[in-house]
Design an enzyme around this catalytic site. Structure first.
Site, PDB file in Angstrom:
ATOM      1  N   ALA A   1      23.492  -7.306   7.140  1.00 40.71           N
ATOM      2  CA  ALA A   1      23.991  -7.680   5.813  1.00 40.71           C
ATOM      3  C   ALA A   1      24.007  -6.524   4.819  1.00 40.71           C
ATOM      4  O   ALA A   1      24.800  -6.506   3.883  1.00 40.71           O
ATOM      5  CB  ALA A   1      23.152  -8.831   5.272  1.00 40.71           C
TER       6      ALA A   1
ATOM      7  N   CYS B   1      38.365 -32.260  18.599  1.00 44.93           N
ATOM      8  CA  CYS B   1      39.574 -31.901  19.376  1.00 44.93           C
ATOM      9  C   CYS B   1      39.752 -30.398  19.530  1.00 44.93           C
ATOM     10  O   CYS B   1      40.676 -29.945  20.203  1.00 44.93           O
ATOM     11  CB  CYS B   1      40.808 -32.506  18.696  1.00 44.93           C
ATOM     12  SG  CYS B   1      41.230 -31.663  17.136  1.00 44.93           S
TER      13      CYS B   1
ATOM     14  N   HIS C   1      26.603 -13.092  15.527  1.00 42.13           N
ATOM     15  CA  HIS C   1      26.309 -14.370  14.861  1.00 42.13           C
ATOM     16  C   HIS C   1      27.583 -15.111  14.484  1.00 42.13           C
ATOM     17  O   HIS C   1      27.551 -16.003  13.646  1.00 42.13           O
ATOM     18  CB  HIS C   1      25.431 -14.127  13.621  1.00 42.13           C
ATOM     19  CG  HIS C   1      24.062 -13.644  13.986  1.00 42.13           C
ATOM     20  ND1 HIS C   1      23.226 -13.032  13.093  1.00 42.13           N
ATOM     21  CD2 HIS C   1      23.403 -13.657  15.172  1.00 42.13           C
ATOM     22  CE1 HIS C   1      22.091 -12.694  13.707  1.00 42.13           C
ATOM     23  NE2 HIS C   1      22.177 -13.067  14.960  1.00 42.13           N
TER      24      HIS C   1
ATOM     25  N   ASN D   1      18.950   2.684   6.236  1.00 38.84           N
ATOM     26  CA  ASN D   1      18.544   1.408   5.668  1.00 38.84           C
ATOM     27  C   ASN D   1      17.773   1.628   4.382  1.00 38.84           C
ATOM     28  O   ASN D   1      16.898   2.498   4.332  1.00 38.84           O
ATOM     29  CB  ASN D   1      17.685   0.637   6.682  1.00 38.84           C
ATOM     30  CG  ASN D   1      17.728  -0.853   6.395  1.00 38.84           C
ATOM     31  OD1 ASN D   1      18.773  -1.477   6.497  1.00 38.84           O
ATOM     32  ND2 ASN D   1      16.591  -1.399   5.998  1.00 38.84           N
TER      33      ASN D   1
ATOM     34  N   ILE E   1      23.979   2.823   2.564  1.00 37.05           N
ATOM     35  CA  ILE E   1      24.804   3.257   3.709  1.00 37.05           C
ATOM     36  C   ILE E   1      26.204   3.665   3.271  1.00 37.05           C
ATOM     37  O   ILE E   1      26.773   4.626   3.820  1.00 37.05           O
ATOM     38  CB  ILE E   1      24.843   2.146   4.789  1.00 37.05           C
ATOM     39  CG1 ILE E   1      25.512   2.678   6.071  1.00 37.05           C
ATOM     40  CG2 ILE E   1      25.509   0.883   4.296  1.00 37.05           C
ATOM     41  CD1 ILE E   1      25.264   1.809   7.275  1.00 37.05           C
TER      42      ILE E   1
HETATM   43  N1  APR Z   1      22.564   0.323   2.329  1.00 40.48           N
HETATM   44  C1  APR Z   1      21.594   0.357   3.273  1.00 40.48           C
HETATM   45  N2  APR Z   1      20.730  -0.664   3.491  1.00 40.48           N
HETATM   46  C2  APR Z   1      20.864  -1.750   2.693  1.00 40.48           C
HETATM   47  C3  APR Z   1      21.837  -1.856   1.674  1.00 40.48           C
HETATM   48  C4  APR Z   1      22.709  -0.747   1.509  1.00 40.48           C
HETATM   49  N3  APR Z   1      23.677  -0.738   0.575  1.00 40.48           N
HETATM   50  N4  APR Z   1      21.694  -3.063   1.064  1.00 40.48           N
HETATM   51  C5  APR Z   1      20.664  -3.685   1.674  1.00 40.48           C
HETATM   52  N5  APR Z   1      20.170  -2.897   2.648  1.00 40.48           N
HETATM   53  C6  APR Z   1      19.113  -3.206   3.605  1.00 40.48           C
HETATM   54  C7  APR Z   1      17.956  -3.990   3.021  1.00 40.48           C
HETATM   55  O1  APR Z   1      16.953  -3.095   2.589  1.00 40.48           O
HETATM   56  C8  APR Z   1      17.492  -4.818   4.230  1.00 40.48           C
HETATM   57  O2  APR Z   1      16.492  -4.135   4.976  1.00 40.48           O
HETATM   58  O3  APR Z   1      19.713  -4.048   4.563  1.00 40.48           O
HETATM   59  C9  APR Z   1      18.741  -4.931   5.102  1.00 40.48           C
HETATM   60  C10 APR Z   1      19.300  -6.329   5.128  1.00 40.48           C
HETATM   61  O4  APR Z   1      18.372  -7.132   5.820  1.00 40.48           O
HETATM   62  P1  APR Z   1      18.568  -8.722   5.812  1.00 40.48           P
HETATM   63  O5  APR Z   1      18.848  -9.163   4.429  1.00 40.48           O
HETATM   64  O6  APR Z   1      17.401  -9.275   6.557  1.00 40.48           O
HETATM   65  O7  APR Z   1      19.908  -8.933   6.649  1.00 40.48           O
HETATM   66  P2  APR Z   1      20.062  -8.880   8.217  1.00 40.48           P
HETATM   67  O8  APR Z   1      19.121  -7.893   8.825  1.00 40.48           O
HETATM   68  O9  APR Z   1      21.503  -8.703   8.505  1.00 40.48           O
HETATM   69  O10 APR Z   1      19.631 -10.382   8.644  1.00 40.48           O
HETATM   70  C11 APR Z   1      19.777 -10.703  10.010  1.00 40.48           C
HETATM   71  O11 APR Z   1      19.264 -12.972   9.419  1.00 40.48           O
HETATM   72  O12 APR Z   1      19.494 -15.052   8.427  1.00 40.48           O
HETATM   73  C12 APR Z   1      19.901 -14.256   9.438  1.00 40.48           C
HETATM   74  O13 APR Z   1      21.916 -14.654  10.500  1.00 40.48           O
HETATM   75  C13 APR Z   1      21.373 -14.010   9.380  1.00 40.48           C
HETATM   76  O14 APR Z   1      22.560 -12.185  10.396  1.00 40.48           O
HETATM   77  C14 APR Z   1      21.492 -12.511   9.519  1.00 40.48           C
HETATM   78  C15 APR Z   1      20.155 -12.131  10.117  1.00 40.48           C
END
Ligand code: APR
Length: 239
Positions: free
Chosen positions: A23, A133, A122, A214, A232
């Site tokens: 995300a 259907c 996902h 990250n 990123i």
């Molecule tokens: N650049 C780099 N890193 C970033 C940025 C950015 N602009 N914005 C946020 N982050 C980092 C945050 O610090 C965090 O560690 O991205 C990470 C996002 O982590 P999550 O919010 O946990 O998202 P994700 O890892 O994709 O979650 C995995 O959880 O609920 C489920 O299915 C959902 O696919 C999702 C899964």
């Protein structure tokens, strides 16, 4: 040499890069992630959000499931667009440098930015089907439906998104493992690496160029060959 210069060199020299993202790749497009301070899972809800995006919740609290899903997971995608991180990855694929994007995201932005080989672990909000259907519907059909989206046959329309308690597509997982096993450079970006089995895939990497881009620290930082705790989109725009 700075971390970014090292990353630039690794990318310039490689024709077998694989990207694994989450995300955090789409937050610079204006879509909140899940676990950051301003993330979806830190907003106040009646139930823990991870309960709300589960199979049980879909079956037992159907109306509430669709309210949450439409407002928080589907609609934000329509009001946003890919950012430089998505476009850079598509560019590297076009140059024959990047072999695949493996993503946990369901926003379809990698394809929108031009990436061809995208493994959506996902699923995606872009694909929706009638449970009865099988008829296909668009994400707009789901969002504009009043309450629970219904098919012309009367069946319920559901997004092709992997909910908690549901299994991932094994074919996609096997393809992801093969890309990662063969990868020369594995770039992991924008993911907290806390959700399995997705996060477990990076264990298959056998190279010595594991990159983590990250904002926050992750449990895998210590295993990475290069760690950059910056946005990123900003990092990729310098490459
Ligand atoms: N650049 C780099 N890193 C970033 C940025 C950015 N602009 N914005 C946020 N982050 C980092 C945050 O610090 C965090 O560690 O991205 C990470 C996002 O982590 P999550 O919010 O946990 O998202 P994700 O890892 O994709 O979650 C995995 O959880 O609920 C489920 O299915 C959902 O696919 C999702 C899964």
């Amino acid at each position: 040499m700075s971390e970014i210069e090292t990353l630039k060199q690794w990318i310039d020299e490689s024709d077998n890069i694989v990207f694994f993202g989450g995300a955090g790749v789409s937050t610079e497009s204006g879509i909140p992630d899940f676990r950051s301070v301003d993330g979806l899972y830190n907003q106040k809800y009646k139930y823990p959000p991870e309960v709300m995006v589960s199979h049980t919740f879909l079956t037992q609290h159907t109306e509430e499931f669709y309210d949450f899903y439409k407002e928080k997971l589907a609609a934000p995608v329509l009001n946003a667009k890919p950012n430089v991180a998505h476009y850079k990855l598509a560019e590297w694929e076009k140059q024959g440098k990047l072999k695949a994007v493996i993503t946990q995201n369901i926003d379809g932005f990698h394809q929108l930015a031009g990436s061809k080989e995208v493994l959506e672990l996902h699923g995606t909000v872009m694909k929706n089907y009638c449970e009865k259907c099988g008829k296909r519907y668009t994400v707009e059909d789901v969002i504009k439906a009043d309450g629970v989206p219904k098919c012309s046959c009367g069946g319920r329309i559901r997004p092709d998104v992997v909910l908690y308690e549901e299994g991932l597509d094994m074919d996609i997982m096997e393809r992801a493992v093969r890309y990662i096993q063969k990868a020369d450079v594995l770039i992991i970006g924008g993911t907290s690496l806390v959700v399995y089995p997705a996060a477990g895939l990076i264990r298959y990497y056998t190279g010595n160029k594991l990159v983590l881009v990250n904002l926050s620290e992750t449990s895998q930082d210590r295993y990475a060959d290069l760690v950059i705790h910056e946005k990123i989109g900003e990092v990729f725009s310098k490459l």
